[in-house]
Design a protein around this motif. Structure first.
Motif, PDB file in Angstrom:
ATOM      1  N   THR A 252      13.644 -19.700 -95.610  1.00 34.67           N
ATOM      2  CA  THR A 252      13.315 -20.295 -94.463  1.00 34.67           C
ATOM      3  C   THR A 252      12.618 -21.486 -94.736  1.00 34.67           C
ATOM      4  N   GLN A 258      14.272 -28.441 -88.151  1.00 34.43           N
ATOM      5  CA  GLN A 258      12.922 -28.294 -87.522  1.00 34.43           C
ATOM      6  C   GLN A 258      12.982 -27.858 -86.033  1.00 34.43           C
ATOM      7  N   HIS A 260      10.456 -24.467 -87.221  1.00 30.77           N
ATOM      8  CA  HIS A 260      10.679 -23.157 -87.625  1.00 30.77           C
ATOM      9  C   HIS A 260      10.186 -22.278 -86.658  1.00 30.77           C
ATOM     10  N   TYR A 261      10.644 -20.904 -86.531  1.00 31.99           N
ATOM     11  CA  TYR A 261      10.033 -20.034 -85.832  1.00 31.99           C
ATOM     12  C   TYR A 261       9.772 -18.590 -86.565  1.00 31.99           C
ATOM     13  N   GLY A 295       3.513 -17.718 -90.874  1.00 32.11           N
ATOM     14  CA  GLY A 295       3.759 -18.922 -90.152  1.00 32.11           C
ATOM     15  C   GLY A 295       3.464 -20.200 -90.997  1.00 32.11           C
ATOM     16  N   CYS A 300       6.063 -22.431 -90.021  1.00 31.35           N
ATOM     17  CA  CYS A 300       6.234 -22.241 -88.665  1.00 31.35           C
ATOM     18  C   CYS A 300       5.176 -22.664 -87.706  1.00 31.35           C
ATOM     19  N   THR A 390      14.491 -19.043 -88.537  1.00 33.79           N
ATOM     20  CA  THR A 390      13.568 -18.437 -88.227  1.00 33.79           C
ATOM     21  C   THR A 390      13.432 -17.158 -89.168  1.00 33.79           C
TER      22      THR A 390
END
Ligand SMILES: Cc1cc2nc3c(=O)[nH]c(=O)nc-3n(C[C@H](O)[C@H](O)[C@H](O)COP(=O)(O)O)c2cc1C
Ligand code: SF4
Ligand code: SF4
Ligand code: SF4
Ligand code: FES
Ligand code: FES
Lengths: 608, 335
Positions: A252, A258, A260-261, A295, A300, A390
């Protein structure tokens, strides 16, 4: 788009419930959210306020969010916690799933059947409520402003009748999360070490117990080094599939698209699983800190915490944790003063759908679509939530990460076995003396684990253990020395899944349990693909014939195998692919239907 | 191409088609560059096909038959029916040929014991739960794969299925096999929804929604075996957003959606495709110039389809082209 709404208007109360969530109408779209992804929260808002969703209310939601009404109806009718027909404001969900059955849920239902019906209250049977350590369980919802919920576990015939009559009480009536951790206070605990010791409502106390050291460490060493340490630790996913977390993160982090989650999977609806709930209730800041690190490592700036709708106390504690973390600059912009690091977490409540724990179904659910799994490839790391790269991780997986960072990946990998590193949370329930969440190193044997939990009651014999949940499989007493590591259970043809260790003694009615499992899959199939949608129905029918001694048992066993094979081979997602596992293992390992004798001797018990 | 109602559909190896579909969704620009060739092994033959092709595309180019139900030549694959499953080396499960893209070195088997078993079971599961009497090809496949839907027991009688709540059902006793049988919905003069024949292929939903019509009159509601195609609150079609374009009928593979004329004639026993002629012409209602294929029996128009390979509408029509042909028949509307 012309929405073409039905000719029904919302009541003032319905309108207010939706507008309280979305902001006043006509607000030029500047409210908190006006996108399709607000559909599930909006449905909750109405259902929480009124107890059901009327045509007028659905119209108003569609109007506010520009969603075609047929689609919104399709979404609302997917979730078991929503009603689309008038329903009393008080609804009591009584668990009649595996662990609660082993602990007398049938008597609760019988007691309720004798209570006179009223227009203000109704009760329903529910799949596992995720509090199996305190079985039998019930959960009451009272619509209103604010809506109230109360979990009753363990429930007695008297307490449940009282609950039906007088409704959920104000405030938190539940025992401390510590009570769900029989090992609490022991020095060997790592993931569970704070539970019972820390005040789950206090960020200061969390910090006094070592909280947020790992995030500082992460910011020092940088994202790439965090990922490297997680890989070196050989951390594997604890949500069921045991995928290497480092590989997922690396894939990821490297995606050019872009944003990212991050999705923290707290849907926890596998029957017999309750570890994530205990962690979220007992140590909620740990989940938020771990999400923040994840994250940071994977690039993220936004994380979703998707939690099953039946966990009101966990939701309250997590909300509080998020607010406190925001106030202290531990969420939001420039976290810990670091200019380029923004990260925030949004809680999303599920609404009664096991399938929404599947890693792509969760995306559809968050986005405001039906919680149907997507076909893979593309994988979530390439195209996940909102079509963007993700990371989906289970709660337990994530809370391992701070440990890895504070102690180092290599050090972490020294616990457990060569291929299954670290400790694992196991959910012990059913006929054991001390049910609860246990933390042991991978490789601990089933016998050792059962001993920790005190084994079965005196004068009872162990009959079977369901390992890994409904999607897992049964093992018999002959396999009690099985080491609980990924490699050993794989070799034994079973799985650790989500850490379920559901214990049955010789009073268990095995065929009835199999019927319950089959009914669960039939209820929880999303309905998208034929092998699962129809296969789970045919599986339940064939089992009913076997249990009721209808027709030639051999035929139905053969039929089950053929249907099971097609479900395993050709279903879209893990639900259909595993829907026959538990039944197969009961037939093959426990001889559930050998010589046409219902598993435990004695007359076959049938639930109508 | 033929309308999906009828004879085997002709599929061409056309990676542009998939590309085209995606471009309508995602807005990617198709530059029409020549595609790299991907080499794979298909039933022991080494073949190459353009990058981006599906396994189904590659099979079709070689003349290898893979049965499909939910795949539609004008729609994005939904992977719902699992009829087209093939074996791919290295994959734990079977994979859907209709949507899986080919990759270098892929080894595919379309006709192994495993694929045959899966197809047989999918046919049996469908055949035991829905009325497939008007699904073309299915009888042939049943014979080919040795499928016997009757072995799950006698079919349960039909009942209304519009309001089944998710997550609960009445326990069966195993004496009958649950079905989706239910009364046909006749709520307008133009077309009938006979969901006892529905296999939940999602094609009508996609055709009505963002892939074609943008009307979103119908969606999948409910869950699991109780999932069904529905308007909001199962309202009758005239109250819904339906504009009667009939594009859902065009793509329905089972005849669950059909012209009222066809439905009535089938009920009377007068529907006879062997006596029908098809004439493709251009719709004269407006300047768009959609192609229409008029199906006539005894000199009366009994159904209208539209060629899927027409560059104008790709099989789509509006209410006028689809249903507005009463005026060419010199007779009273059917009673
Ligand atoms: C039907 C189904 C239900 C699932 N439910 C959950 C769940 O409730 N929680 C969870 O963490 N993973 C669940 N999973 C597994 C997820 O798909 C996914 O593998 C996992 O969240 C990835 O996180 P991990 O790598 O940290 O384990 C489920 C899978 C399936 C097929
Ligand atoms: S396997 Fe079952 S739950 Fe999964 S996509 Fe298919 S129907 Fe839905
Ligand atoms: S006729 Fe057209 S608008 Fe009506 S349901 Fe079918 S596709 Fe949708
Ligand atoms: S009505 Fe026809 S097109 Fe629609 S889902 Fe059913 S079978 Fe498919
Ligand atoms: S809470 Fe009842 S079985 Fe889990
Ligand atoms: S045709 Fe491929 S899944 Fe339906």
């Amino acid at each position: 788009m012309d929405l073409h709404l039905l000719n029904d208007t919302p009541t003032d109360v319905e309108r207010a419930a939706v507008d309280a969530l979305l902001g006043p109408p006509g607000g030029n779209g500047s409210g908190p959210g006006h996108g399709r992804d607000q559909l599930l929260p909006a449905l909750h808002a109405v259902n929480d306020r009124v107890g059901w969703i009327s045509r007028g209310a659905l119209n108003h939601i569609c109007d506010r969010l520009s969603i075609p009404p047929a689609e919104a109806y399709g979404v609302a009718s997917f979730y078991a916690l929503f009603a689309l027909r008038p329903r009393p404001p008080r609804v009591v969900h009584v668990c009649d799933d595996l662990a609660c059955r082993a602990r007398g849920s049938a008597q609760l239902c019988a007691a309720l059947e004798s209570v006179e019906a009223s227009g203000d209250v109704m009760w329903l049977r529910s799949p596992c409520l995720g509090v199996c350590e305190r079985a039998p369980a019930a959960l009451a919802f009272q619509a209103g402003d604010p809506a109230r919920t109360q979990l009753l576990a363990p429930a007695s015939e008297k307490s449940i009748v009282d609950m039906v009559v007088s409704g959920p009480a104000d405030g938190d009536q539940e025992p401390s999360a510590r009570d769900s951790v029989p090992q609490a206070g022991e020095a060997s605990l790592r993931l569970l070490r704070r539970i019972g010791a820390v005040d789950p409502e206090s960020l200061d106390d969390y910090r006094a117990h070592g909280g947020y050291l790992a995030l500082r460490r992460a910011l020092e060493i940088g994202p790439a080094e965090v990922v490297r340490q997680v890989s070196e630790a050989k951390l594997t996913g604890r949500g069921g599939a045991a995928f290497p977390t480092g590989r997922k993160w690396e894939a990821t982090a490297g995606q050019p698209a872009q944003p990212h989650y991050l999705v923290c999977n707290a849907d926890e609806s596998e029957p017999g699983t309750f570890k994530d709930r205990v962690v979220m209730e007992g140590d909620p800041f740990a989940v938020i800190e771990a999400m923040t690190i994840a994250g940071f490592a994977t690039g993220c700036s936004r994380g979703y915490l998707y939690i099953r709708g039946e966990y009101p106390r966990a939701v309250r504690r997590l909300r509080n944790a998020i607010e406190q973390a925001r106030e202290r600059g531990l969420l939001g912009r420039s976290i810990l003063g670091r200019e380029e690091f923004d990260f925030d977490v949004e809680i999303r409540r599920g609404a009664g759908a096991y399938i929404c724990g599947e890693e792509t179904a969760i995306f559809n659910s968050i986005e405001g679509y039906r919680g149907e799994p997507r076909s893979k490839p593309p994988f979530p790391v390439e195209q996940g939530l909102f079509g963007k790269p993700t990371v989906v991780n289970n709660v337990e997986t994530l809370i391992n990460v701070p440990l890895i960072l504070t102690g180092g990946g290599a050090e972490y990998a020294r616990t457990g076995t060569a291929d299954s590193t670290g400790t694992r949370l196991f959910c012990l329930s059913g006929n054991v003396r001390r049910p609860g969440v246990y933390e042991v190193p991978f490789g601990t044997t089933l016998r050792q684990l059962l001993d920790l939990a005190g084994g079965v009651e005196q004068d009872r014999q162990l009959r079977a253990v369901l390992l890994g949940g409904a999607a897992g499989g049964f093992v018999g007493p002959d396999q009690i020395d099985l080491p609980l590591s990924l490699e050993a259970v794989r070799e034994a043809g079973t799985t650790l899944g989500s850490g379920v260790v559901l214990v049955f003694d010789d009073t268990a009615d095995l065929p009835a349990l199999l019927l319950r499992i089959a009914a669960f899959f039939r209820d929880e199939s999303c309905g998208q693909c034929v092998p699962c949608r129809v296969g789970t129905v045919r599986q339940e029918e064939a089992l009913q014939r076997l249990v009721r001694n209808r027709g030639d048992g051999a035929d139905d066993l053969a039929l089950l195998r053929e249907v099971g094979r097609a479900m395993r081979d050709s279903s879209i997602c893990g639900l259909g692919q595993t829907a026959w596992n538990a039944v197969e293992s009961a037939v093959d390992r426990l001889g559930a239907f050998t010589a046409r004798s219902p598993g435990t001797g004695g007359p076959a018990h049938v639930d109508d | 191409m033929q309308p999906s109602h009828e004879k085997p559909r002709k599929r061409e190896l056309d990676p542009e088609r998939n590309h085209h579909c995606e471009s309508r969704r995602g807005g990617t620009v198709d530059l029409g560059l020549p595609r790299r060739l991907v080499e794979l092994t298909l039933d022991d033959r080494t073949v190459s096909a353009p990058e981006g092709s599906t396994i189904l595309d590659a099979c079709t180019a070689l003349g290898i038959e893979v049965p499909t139900l939910c795949w539609g030549d004008t729609l994005r694959p939904r992977n719902a029916c699992r009829m087209c499953m093939v074996e791919v080396e290295g994959s734990r499960t079977l994979v859907p040929a209709c949507s899986r893209r080919i990759t270098d070195g892929m080894v595919v088997r379309t006709d192994s014991e495993r694929t045959r078993h899966s197809r047989k079971l999918v046919l049996e599961l469908l055949g035991s739960s829905a009325d497939l009497s008007t699904t073309p090809e299915v009888a042939g496949w049943m014979a080919e794969y040795g499928a016997d839907p009757g072995r799950f027991g006698p079919p349960a009688p039909g009942e209304d299925r519009d309001e089944r709540p998710p997550g609960e059902h009445e326990a069966p006793d195993g004496s009958v096999a649950a079905t989706v049988h239910q009364p046909a919905k006749v709520d307008n003069d133009l077309y009938v929804r006979d969901y006892g024949k529905c296999i939940l292929c999602y094609k009508c939903v996609d055709a009505c929604g963002e892939q074609w019509q943008n009307s979103f009159a119908i969606a999948v509601a409910g869950r699991g075996f109780d999932a069904r195609i529905s308007t909001e609150f199962a309202a009758p079609l005239p109250e819904s957003a339906c504009v009667y374009c009939g594009n859902c009928i065009e793509v329905c593979p089972t005849g669950a959606l059909s012209f009222k004329t066809e439905f009535d004639m089938r009920a009377e026993g007068t529907w006879d495709e062997s006596r029908q002629q098809r004439t493709t012409t251009v719709c004269t209602y407006c300047g768009v110039g959609c192609n229409v294929t008029l199906h006539t029996q005894d000199n009366e128009i009994v159904r209208v389809t539209s060629p899927h390979d027409s560059s104008v509408g790709h099989g789509n029509l509006c209410i006028k082209g689809r249903f507005g042909w009463q005026h060419v028949q010199n007779r009273e509307p059917r009673p």
